[in-house]
Design a protein around this motif. Structure first.
Motif, PDB file in Angstrom:
ATOM      1  N   PRO A   1      15.729  46.089 -77.682  1.00 33.32           N
ATOM      2  CA  PRO A   1      17.029  46.451 -77.105  1.00 33.32           C
ATOM      3  C   PRO A   1      17.024  46.443 -75.566  1.00 33.32           C
ATOM      4  O   PRO A   1      18.002  46.045 -74.940  1.00 33.32           O
ATOM      5  CB  PRO A   1      17.297  47.859 -77.651  1.00 33.32           C
TER       6      PRO A   1
ATOM      7  N   LEU B   1      26.768  48.335 -77.977  1.00 36.30           N
ATOM      8  CA  LEU B   1      26.052  49.605 -78.097  1.00 36.30           C
ATOM      9  C   LEU B   1      26.950  50.738 -77.613  1.00 36.30           C
ATOM     10  O   LEU B   1      27.650  50.602 -76.612  1.00 36.30           O
ATOM     11  CB  LEU B   1      24.773  49.590 -77.246  1.00 36.30           C
ATOM     12  N   ASP B   2      26.889  51.858 -78.307  1.00 36.07           N
ATOM     13  CA  ASP B   2      27.669  53.021 -77.896  1.00 36.07           C
ATOM     14  C   ASP B   2      26.948  53.728 -76.740  1.00 36.07           C
ATOM     15  O   ASP B   2      25.743  53.543 -76.545  1.00 36.07           O
ATOM     16  CB  ASP B   2      27.882  53.964 -79.083  1.00 36.07           C
TER      17      ASP B   2
ATOM     18  N   THR C   1      23.582  55.492 -77.320  1.00 35.21           N
ATOM     19  CA  THR C   1      22.409  54.629 -77.490  1.00 35.21           C
ATOM     20  C   THR C   1      22.033  53.963 -76.168  1.00 35.21           C
ATOM     21  O   THR C   1      20.860  53.842 -75.831  1.00 35.21           O
ATOM     22  CB  THR C   1      22.709  53.542 -78.547  1.00 35.21           C
TER      23      THR C   1
ATOM     24  N   LEU D   1      18.471  54.153 -73.139  1.00 29.07           N
ATOM     25  CA  LEU D   1      17.859  52.841 -72.921  1.00 29.07           C
ATOM     26  C   LEU D   1      17.856  52.526 -71.422  1.00 29.07           C
ATOM     27  O   LEU D   1      16.841  52.081 -70.867  1.00 29.07           O
ATOM     28  CB  LEU D   1      18.659  51.800 -73.707  1.00 29.07           C
TER      29      LEU D   1
END
Length: 153
Positions: free
Chosen positions: A45, A70-71, A74, A78
């Protein structure tokens, strides 16, 4: 265990399910990336986020989330990890104080040269013809487009 084949007429047979094939293919391909990304300290990711930034920098966190599907829950951790690795900066957008702008650091830009080795390595490991992979990509993009109106979010 025997290889998965489509030898049954049962509409609920596991081996006939598109979702099953996509799930196994996804995990298998991502598994090929792991040893290539590990020396860079990236997860898959995180690699996808870096790809988006190498192509579109600067991006707001919202724009990056939309590109990667992606929300925020999340994406935020990252991005924190990428910042801790020294690959990105996150700072308030001067034009819109509510938005966080994501930009690459010099180390993040330099990482691109190393990452350029990844696509040919993946193609070699898959052992498939480029045309076959391009056809697969087009088919998957059609699947993604077909699901757009049915997503929960």
């Amino acid at each position: 265990m025997e290889p998965v084949t489509e030898t049954t007429d049962d509409p609920l047979a596991l081996e006939r399910q598109v979702c099953f094939a996509l799930s196994i293919a996804s995990r298998s391909v991502i598994g090929l990336y792991r040893p290539l990304l590990q020396p860079m300290g990236l997860t898959h990711p995180q690699y996808l986020a870096m790809l988006a930034l190498w192509q579109h920098e600067p991006l707001s966190v919202k724009e990056l989330g939309e590109l990667l599907r992606l929300d925020p829950g999340t994406l935020s951790p990252l991005l924190k990890r990428l910042q801790a690795l020294g690959y990105i900066h996150r700072e308030r957008n001067t034009a819109d104080e509510r938005a966080l702008a994501v930009t690459l650091t010099p180390a993040g830009r330099q990482l691109r040269a190393e990452a350029e080795k990844i696509p040919p390595a993946i193609v070699a490991r898959l052992g498939m013809e480029i045309e076959e992979l391009q056809d697969l990509h087009r088919a998957l993009m059609r699947v993604i487009a077909a699901t757009r109106g049915t997503e929960d979010g």
